[in-house]
Design a protein around this motif. Structure first.
Motif, short mmCIF file in Angstrom:
data_model
loop_
_atom_site.label_atom_id
_atom_site.label_comp_id
_atom_site.label_asym_id
_atom_site.label_seq_id
_atom_site.Cartn_x
_atom_site.Cartn_y
_atom_site.Cartn_z
N SER A 1 5.98 -32.32 19.63
CA SER A 1 6.64 -33.23 20.58
C SER A 1 6.58 -34.69 20.14
N CYS A 2 5.70 -35.03 19.21
CA CYS A 2 5.50 -36.44 18.88
C CYS A 2 6.55 -36.91 17.88
N GLU A 3 7.65 -37.46 18.40
CA GLU A 3 8.71 -37.95 17.51
C GLU A 3 8.26 -39.19 16.74
N TRP A 4 7.25 -39.88 17.26
CA TRP A 4 6.81 -41.11 16.60
C TRP A 4 6.33 -40.83 15.17
N ALA A 5 5.65 -39.67 14.97
CA ALA A 5 5.15 -39.32 13.63
C ALA A 5 6.33 -39.25 12.65
N GLY A 6 7.41 -38.59 13.08
CA GLY A 6 8.60 -38.50 12.23
C GLY A 6 9.26 -39.85 12.05
N ARG B 1 9.18 -41.97 20.71
CA ARG B 1 8.10 -41.75 21.68
C ARG B 1 6.86 -41.18 20.99
N ARG B 2 5.70 -41.76 21.32
CA ARG B 2 4.44 -41.25 20.77
C ARG B 2 3.83 -40.29 21.79
N VAL B 3 3.48 -39.08 21.36
CA VAL B 3 2.97 -38.06 22.29
C VAL B 3 1.65 -37.50 21.75
N PRO B 4 0.55 -38.25 21.92
CA PRO B 4 -0.72 -37.76 21.36
C PRO B 4 -1.24 -36.54 22.10
N SER B 5 -1.74 -35.58 21.35
CA SER B 5 -2.44 -34.42 21.94
C SER B 5 -3.43 -33.96 20.88
N LEU C 1 -4.14 -31.08 19.81
CA LEU C 1 -3.61 -30.07 18.89
C LEU C 1 -2.68 -30.71 17.86
N GLU C 2 -1.71 -31.47 18.35
CA GLU C 2 -0.71 -32.01 17.43
C GLU C 2 -1.31 -33.06 16.49
N CYS C 3 -2.21 -33.90 17.02
CA CYS C 3 -2.85 -34.91 16.16
C CYS C 3 -3.69 -34.23 15.08
N SER C 4 -4.23 -33.03 15.37
CA SER C 4 -5.06 -32.36 14.35
C SER C 4 -4.22 -31.89 13.17
N PHE C 5 -2.90 -31.76 13.36
CA PHE C 5 -2.02 -31.37 12.25
C PHE C 5 -1.32 -32.58 11.62
N CYS C 6 -1.63 -33.76 12.10
CA CYS C 6 -0.91 -34.97 11.67
C CYS C 6 -1.81 -35.78 10.74
N ASN C 7 -1.25 -36.29 9.65
CA ASN C 7 -2.09 -37.01 8.68
C ASN C 7 -2.00 -38.53 8.82
N ILE C 8 -1.42 -39.01 9.91
CA ILE C 8 -1.34 -40.46 10.12
C ILE C 8 -2.66 -40.94 10.77
N THR C 9 -3.24 -41.97 10.19
CA THR C 9 -4.57 -42.41 10.65
C THR C 9 -4.45 -43.35 11.84
N ASP D 1 -2.53 -46.80 11.67
CA ASP D 1 -1.11 -46.92 12.03
C ASP D 1 -0.81 -46.36 13.41
N CYS D 2 -1.62 -45.38 13.86
CA CYS D 2 -1.39 -44.79 15.17
C CYS D 2 -2.66 -44.92 16.01
N PRO D 3 -2.80 -46.03 16.75
CA PRO D 3 -4.02 -46.23 17.54
C PRO D 3 -4.22 -45.18 18.63
N ASP D 4 -3.15 -44.45 18.99
CA ASP D 4 -3.27 -43.43 20.05
C ASP D 4 -3.77 -42.08 19.53
N ARG D 5 -4.00 -42.00 18.23
CA ARG D 5 -4.44 -40.74 17.63
C ARG D 5 -5.66 -40.17 18.37
N ILE D 6 -5.65 -38.88 18.64
CA ILE D 6 -6.80 -38.22 19.27
C ILE D 6 -7.56 -37.49 18.16
S1 SF4 Z 1 -1.73 -39.02 15.29
FE1 SF4 Z 1 -0.24 -40.34 16.35
S2 SF4 Z 1 1.67 -39.93 15.28
FE2 SF4 Z 1 0.32 -38.24 14.77
S3 SF4 Z 1 0.75 -36.66 16.33
FE3 SF4 Z 1 -0.96 -37.90 17.11
S4 SF4 Z 1 0.03 -39.47 18.40
FE4 SF4 Z 1 1.62 -38.61 17.08
#
Ligand code: SF4
Length: 217
Positions: free
Chosen positions: A24-29, A182-186, A188-196, A199-204
């Motif tokens: 769901s997190c389009e911000w990563a893309g 839109r940034r959608v932190p969760s 589960l999804e953040c655990s598959f995302c390599n953005i730190t 750059d993404c202060p909302d990262r969980i």
């Molecule tokens: S780390 Fe940030 S960009 Fe990546 S999925 Fe989580 S909220 Fe989205």
């Protein structure tokens, strides 16, 4: 600091999970599309790339041999890399296998894990982009295939219809926009995302400890 690209560049696999709602997190893309890959820090991967590569190559070689034995001319991986320029972005991708015979073609991708809807969408995007981006395939009618360890899914050419094209074009325009998606932190999804978090202060960050027992049941 993450450096802006001159023209947004979108890799096919950044679209597929968003299109079918697996992510769901389009911000990563949006962030990847608008910033040079080499310019931002990434979370190191724990993925066993060597084992994946071995399994993937075995499945791909088997598919290649089957098609060649049936008379198809087959091209694999880097031979199939494409960049398709649109008005808002460049779409890039690399199908595992393209096979042609006269005016018929097959686009095939190999998956080593469990089947997911996004796998079909990935092949549909290739079926749309390859004949437009690679001149040698213009006029070729493609069908798609996804090869898994124990079965094969066929994807008819009519899956690339106007509804599909409108849906992914709209997503590309959102990811290519100057306005952040839109940034959608969760967790589960953040655990598959390599953005730190830089750059993404909302990262969980993933919870390493077990869950605290706070439920009443
Ligand atoms: S780390 Fe940030 S960009 Fe990546 S999925 Fe989580 S909220 Fe989205």
């Amino acid at each position: 600091m993450a450096q802006k690209r001159e023209i947004p560049y979108i890799w096919v696999t950044w679209l597929t999970k968003l299109l079918v709602g697996e992510h769901s997190c389009e911000w990563a893309g949006w962030f990847r599309s608008n910033h040079l890959n080499s310019s931002f820090n990434k979370i190191p991967t724990t993925f066993d790339a060597a084992e994946w590569q071995l399994n993937h190559t075995t499945l791909l070689n088997n598919a290649r041999e089957d098609l060649e034995n049936s008379g198809w001319t087959v091209f694999t991986e880097h031979q199939n890399a494409f960049r398709l320029r649109g008005s808002s972005a460049i779409l890039g991708g690399k199908p595992d296998l393209v096979a042609v015979s006269n005016n018929k073609g097959i686009i095939l991708d190999v998956k080593t894990g469990q089947p997911l809807p996004s796998h079909h969408v990935q092949v549909l995007l290739y079926m749309y982009a390859v004949p437009k981006a690679l001149r040698q395939y213009s006029g070729v009618t493609f069908e798609g295939r996804v090869v898994y360890p124990n079965h094969l899914d066929r994807i008819p050419g009519n899956g690339v219809d106007s509804n599909f094209v409108n849906n992914f074009s709209e997503l590309i325009r959102r990811l290519a926009s100057v306005y952040p998606a839109r940034r959608v932190p969760s967790s589960l999804e953040c655990s598959f995302c390599n953005i730190t978090k830089i750059d993404c202060p909302d990262r969980i960050e993933s919870q390493k400890e077990g869950l605290e027992e706070t439920g009443d049941f």
